[in-house]
Every structure is written in structure tokens, then in C-alpha cells.
Design a protein around this motif. Structure first.
Motif, PDB file in Angstrom:
ATOM      1  N   ILE A 128     -22.870 -32.897  16.472  1.00  0.00           N
ATOM      2  CA  ILE A 128     -22.905 -31.823  17.462  1.00  0.00           C
ATOM      3  C   ILE A 128     -23.400 -30.546  16.791  1.00  0.00           C
ATOM      4  N   PRO A 129     -24.373 -29.851  17.373  1.00  0.00           N
ATOM      5  CA  PRO A 129     -24.851 -28.589  16.756  1.00  0.00           C
ATOM      6  C   PRO A 129     -23.723 -27.578  16.605  1.00  0.00           C
ATOM      7  N   THR A 130     -23.736 -26.856  15.500  1.00  0.00           N
ATOM      8  CA  THR A 130     -22.654 -25.906  15.236  1.00  0.00           C
ATOM      9  C   THR A 130     -22.640 -24.761  16.243  1.00  0.00           C
ATOM     10  N   VAL A 131     -23.783 -24.467  16.850  1.00  0.00           N
ATOM     11  CA  VAL A 131     -23.806 -23.403  17.856  1.00  0.00           C
ATOM     12  C   VAL A 131     -22.959 -23.803  19.064  1.00  0.00           C
ATOM     13  N   VAL A 132     -22.878 -25.104  19.336  1.00  0.00           N
ATOM     14  CA  VAL A 132     -22.029 -25.583  20.426  1.00  0.00           C
ATOM     15  C   VAL A 132     -20.556 -25.373  20.080  1.00  0.00           C
ATOM     16  N   TYR A 133     -20.193 -25.657  18.833  1.00  0.00           N
ATOM     17  CA  TYR A 133     -18.821 -25.405  18.394  1.00  0.00           C
ATOM     18  C   TYR A 133     -18.482 -23.918  18.523  1.00  0.00           C
ATOM     19  N   GLY A 134     -19.422 -23.057  18.133  1.00  0.00           N
ATOM     20  CA  GLY A 134     -19.183 -21.629  18.257  1.00  0.00           C
ATOM     21  C   GLY A 134     -18.984 -21.203  19.699  1.00  0.00           C
ATOM     22  N   TYR A 135     -19.780 -21.759  20.592  1.00  0.00           N
ATOM     23  CA  TYR A 135     -19.647 -21.446  22.024  1.00  0.00           C
ATOM     24  C   TYR A 135     -18.293 -21.918  22.540  1.00  0.00           C
ATOM     25  N   LEU A 136     -17.885 -23.125  22.158  1.00  0.00           N
ATOM     26  CA  LEU A 136     -16.592 -23.649  22.607  1.00  0.00           C
ATOM     27  C   LEU A 136     -15.438 -22.795  22.085  1.00  0.00           C
ATOM     28  N   ALA A 137     -15.546 -22.336  20.841  1.00  0.00           N
ATOM     29  CA  ALA A 137     -14.493 -21.499  20.283  1.00  0.00           C
ATOM     30  C   ALA A 137     -14.388 -20.170  21.018  1.00  0.00           C
ATOM     31  N   LEU A 138     -15.524 -19.582  21.349  1.00  0.00           N
ATOM     32  CA  LEU A 138     -15.535 -18.267  21.988  1.00  0.00           C
ATOM     33  C   LEU A 138     -15.119 -18.338  23.451  1.00  0.00           C
ATOM     34  N   VAL A 139     -15.612 -19.342  24.169  1.00  0.00           N
ATOM     35  CA  VAL A 139     -15.427 -19.383  25.624  1.00  0.00           C
ATOM     36  C   VAL A 139     -14.163 -20.126  26.030  1.00  0.00           C
ATOM     37  N   TYR A 140     -13.769 -21.144  25.257  1.00  0.00           N
ATOM     38  CA  TYR A 140     -12.649 -21.972  25.677  1.00  0.00           C
ATOM     39  C   TYR A 140     -11.427 -21.856  24.750  1.00  0.00           C
ATOM     40  N   TRP A 144      -7.709 -20.107  25.603  1.00  0.00           N
ATOM     41  CA  TRP A 144      -6.589 -21.052  25.636  1.00  0.00           C
ATOM     42  C   TRP A 144      -5.483 -20.604  24.701  1.00  0.00           C
ATOM     43  N   LEU A 145      -5.836 -20.108  23.521  1.00  0.00           N
ATOM     44  CA  LEU A 145      -4.830 -19.605  22.586  1.00  0.00           C
ATOM     45  C   LEU A 145      -4.157 -18.348  23.125  1.00  0.00           C
ATOM     46  N   ARG A 146      -4.929 -17.535  23.851  1.00  0.00           N
ATOM     47  CA  ARG A 146      -4.325 -16.346  24.469  1.00  0.00           C
ATOM     48  C   ARG A 146      -3.290 -16.737  25.508  1.00  0.00           C
ATOM     49  N   LYS A 147      -3.599 -17.782  26.286  1.00  0.00           N
ATOM     50  CA  LYS A 147      -2.641 -18.242  27.288  1.00  0.00           C
ATOM     51  C   LYS A 147      -1.398 -18.810  26.624  1.00  0.00           C
ATOM     52  N   GLY A 148      -1.558 -19.272  25.387  1.00  0.00           N
ATOM     53  CA  GLY A 148      -0.405 -19.789  24.653  1.00  0.00           C
ATOM     54  C   GLY A 148       0.484 -18.712  24.072  1.00  0.00           C
ATOM     55  N   GLY A 149       0.115 -17.449  24.268  1.00  0.00           N
ATOM     56  CA  GLY A 149       0.963 -16.349  23.837  1.00  0.00           C
ATOM     57  C   GLY A 149       0.489 -15.626  22.595  1.00  0.00           C
ATOM     58  N   LEU A 157     -10.751 -14.681  13.621  1.00  0.00           N
ATOM     59  CA  LEU A 157     -10.955 -15.698  12.592  1.00  0.00           C
ATOM     60  C   LEU A 157     -10.174 -16.977  12.871  1.00  0.00           C
ATOM     61  N   LEU A 158      -9.103 -16.892  13.661  1.00  0.00           N
ATOM     62  CA  LEU A 158      -8.297 -18.081  13.923  1.00  0.00           C
ATOM     63  C   LEU A 158      -9.090 -19.123  14.712  1.00  0.00           C
ATOM     64  N   SER A 159      -9.711 -18.700  15.807  1.00  0.00           N
ATOM     65  CA  SER A 159     -10.501 -19.640  16.606  1.00  0.00           C
ATOM     66  C   SER A 159     -11.666 -20.215  15.799  1.00  0.00           C
ATOM     67  N   ALA A 160     -12.318 -19.339  15.029  1.00  0.00           N
ATOM     68  CA  ALA A 160     -13.421 -19.815  14.196  1.00  0.00           C
ATOM     69  C   ALA A 160     -12.944 -20.833  13.169  1.00  0.00           C
TER      70      ALA A 160
END
Length: 311
Positions: A128-140, A144-149, A157-160
Motif C-alpha cells: 500500500i502506498p505510504t501516502v494512503v497510510y498518511g491519509y488514513l492517519a489524518l482523516v480517520y 477516532w482517537l479523539r472520540k476515544g478521549g 506524532l501519535l497517529s503518525a
């Protein structure tokens, strides 16, 4: 006609065989020398331009400075180094346990049919291209981590780090599984003969016997993580921050800039050739090379020690 005999010449031409062997010898030597030449050329190129950078910027302030603002002429690489090491450490925390556990399952527990399905599916992650991973980290992942509190900034840096860890899982699992599969069955049978369970054989016999190959997978995975670019650029942000060395994970919730992200910023900025900002990417690249080289050297020594013990 019955008195005639035929002597078949079953020998090869000695001169032709020697010529072929020499050809193979020099062809393989050229391939080996080419890899060394490319590596040396990269290091020399980085070193030459890094010297040009250090003629304009004090080397001591570069390696010990705690602020990085290239547009203002402030070049302290420590914020970039600490952010890179934190991302690598967190990604290792994610990838090493999951990848090793997956390798144990594929090697010791999965049936041939299940292995033929799971292993290719797992290795798809590496394609999978790393740009896709970056998009998933930023958008999803970040929402999701914010909703977790977790109180995360938009770029953090945590999502990355988590996404880099997910990206290198196939490296750990695939190479570790190959190392475990290469362990002789006689060692497993000896463990079963002593009354050990499958889990005890897997953790007490197979993993120690394959530890050199497992460490090799960790080396490759961490080298891949420390040099990752797109994920940390898209999800980690471009704001250089000096992390608290007494608690390096305290700033995971905020944005940070790794060495690779700083190099991307130097390339994409309006810096002209010959300026310190332009040459800074070569100084960072040389620093990144030595950090990676040091980690690989240390890991190789550890792997060699266990290889001597179990082989």
C-alpha cells in the motif's frame, strides 16, 4: 560391422568452461561492486554538501541546538532527531509484538491452507502506498482517537507513529515467519518429547532458535520506520518541537517534525541553491544516515551474538 566400436566424447571443453566461470565471476563481482559504489557515492554526495552547510553554520550549534527554524536561520537538529526517535520507538511498540505474534501463528499454529491465505493478505499491507497510510492517519485515525478521549491536535506524532507501526508489521511478520519455519523439526519434537505444550515449544524452543532472523526483521522494520516520509509529513505536521527528554512521549499529542519531514520542507521551500536552508537537507540526511547506521550496527551485533549461541 559388429567389430566397429564408437567412443563417445563425454568431456567438456576445458577452455570453454574456464571462460564461462571467469565471465560469471566478473559479472557477480560487478554486481557486488555496484552496490558498494552506489552506497559510497550517496555518502560522499551527502558529505560534500554537508561540508558546504557547516561552512556557513556552526557544527556544534547544529548538533546541540534545541530550535529548528530554517527560514530564520536557526538550525538545531535535536528537535528533529528526538521526534524521529519517538516515532520509531512508538511504531516499534505497535509492530514488534503484533508482527511477532502473527509470525508465531503462521509458523506454528496455522494450517497450510490458512497460511496460504493469511500470509499473502498480510503482505499486501507492504504494497500500500505510504501516502494512503498518511491519509488514513489524518482523516480517520486522529478523529477516532479523539472520540476515544485523547486530546490530540489535528497533526500529531501519535497517529503518525501508530500508522508507521501498522505499515511495518508485514516486514516483521514475514521475515520472522521465514526464520521460524527454518528451525528444524527435530527441535520441536524434542520439546514435545519432554512433555512441553505447543505454546511452550513455540516460545521456549522455536523463538530462541530463530532469534537471529527475528532480530533481522526488527532491524529492517526499524530502518524502514526511521526513514519514513509521507506518513509523518501528512499526519505528524511540519512544526519542529523540542521534546522533553525526561518524558519523550509527553508530546505525542502535538505536532512534530522528523528529519525526513524537514528534508521535504527544505526541498519544497523557496530556498535557493547555496543558502544554508538549501544545504540543510544534506546535513540532515547525513545525520539520518549515521543514526540509521548506528542502530543497524547495534542490532547486527545483538543478532550475531544469538546466532552464535543457537546455531
Amino acid at each position: 560391422m559388429g567389430n566397429e566400436s564408437f567412443d563417445a566424447d563425454l568431456t567438456r571443453s576445458a577452455h570453454g568452461q574456464i571462460a564461462k566461470e571467469r565471465l560469471y565471476h566478473w559479472l557477480l563481482f560487478f554486481c557486488a561492486a555496484l552496490t558498494v559504489f552506489v552506497t559510497v557515492s550517496i555518502v560522499v554526495t551527502l558529505a560534500v554538501d554537508a561540508v558546504a552547510f557547516f561552512r556557513q553554520v556552526d557544527a556544534l550549534s547544529f548538533f546541540t541546538g534545541t530550535e529548528w527554524e530554517s527560514s530564520r536561520g536557526t538550525f538545531g537538529v535535536l528537535p528533529l532527531v528526538t521526534a524521529t526517535l519517538v516515532v520509531t520507538a512508538v511504531s516499534a511498540i505497535v509492530a514488534i509484538p503484533i508482527g511477532t505474534a502473527a509470525a508465531v501463528y503462521l509458523s506454528e499454529y496455522a494450517s497450510d491452507r490458512m497460511r496460504s491465505v493469511l500470509k499473502p493478505a498480510l503482505e499486501i499491507l507492504a504494497g500500500i502506498p505510504t501516502v494512503v497510510y498518511g491519509y488514513l492517519a489524518l482523516v480517520y485515525l486522529t478523529p477516532w482517537l479523539r472520540k476515544g478521549g485523547l486530546d490530540l491536535s489535528m497533526f500529531n506524532l501519535l497517529s503518525a507513529s501508530i500508522m508507521v507501526g501498522i505499515m511495518i508489521i508485514p516486514m516483521v511478520s514475514s521475515i520472522s515467519e521465514d526464520a521460524m519455519s527454518a528451525v528444524p523439526d527435530s527441535l520441536r519434537e524434542a520439546g514435545y518429547g519432554l512433555g512441553a505444550t505447543k505454546f511452550e515449544v513455540s516460545t521456549g524452543v522455536v523463538i530462541p532458535a530463530a532469534v537471529s532472523g527475528i532480530f533481522s526483521s526488527y532491524i529492517l522494520a526499524l530502518s524502514r520506520a526511521i526513514g519514513e516520509t509521507m506518513i509523518v509529513v501528512m499526519a505528524g505536521g511540519m512544526q519542529a518541537r523540542m521534546l522533553d527528554l525526561t518524558n519523550p512521549f509527553a508530546n505525542l499529542f502535538n505536532s512534530g517534525q522528523t528529519m525526513t519531514a524537514a528534508m521535504v520542507h527544505a526541498v519544497t521551500s523557496d530556498a535557493t541553491g547555496g543558502t544554508p536552508e538549501f544545504y540543510s537537507m544534506f546535513a540532515i540526511g547525513l545525520t539520518l544516515f549515521f543514526v540509521t547506521f548506528s542502530m543497524n550496527l547495534l542490532s547486527n551485533r545483538i543478532a550475531a551474538r544469538y546466532r552464535e549461541e543457537y546455531q
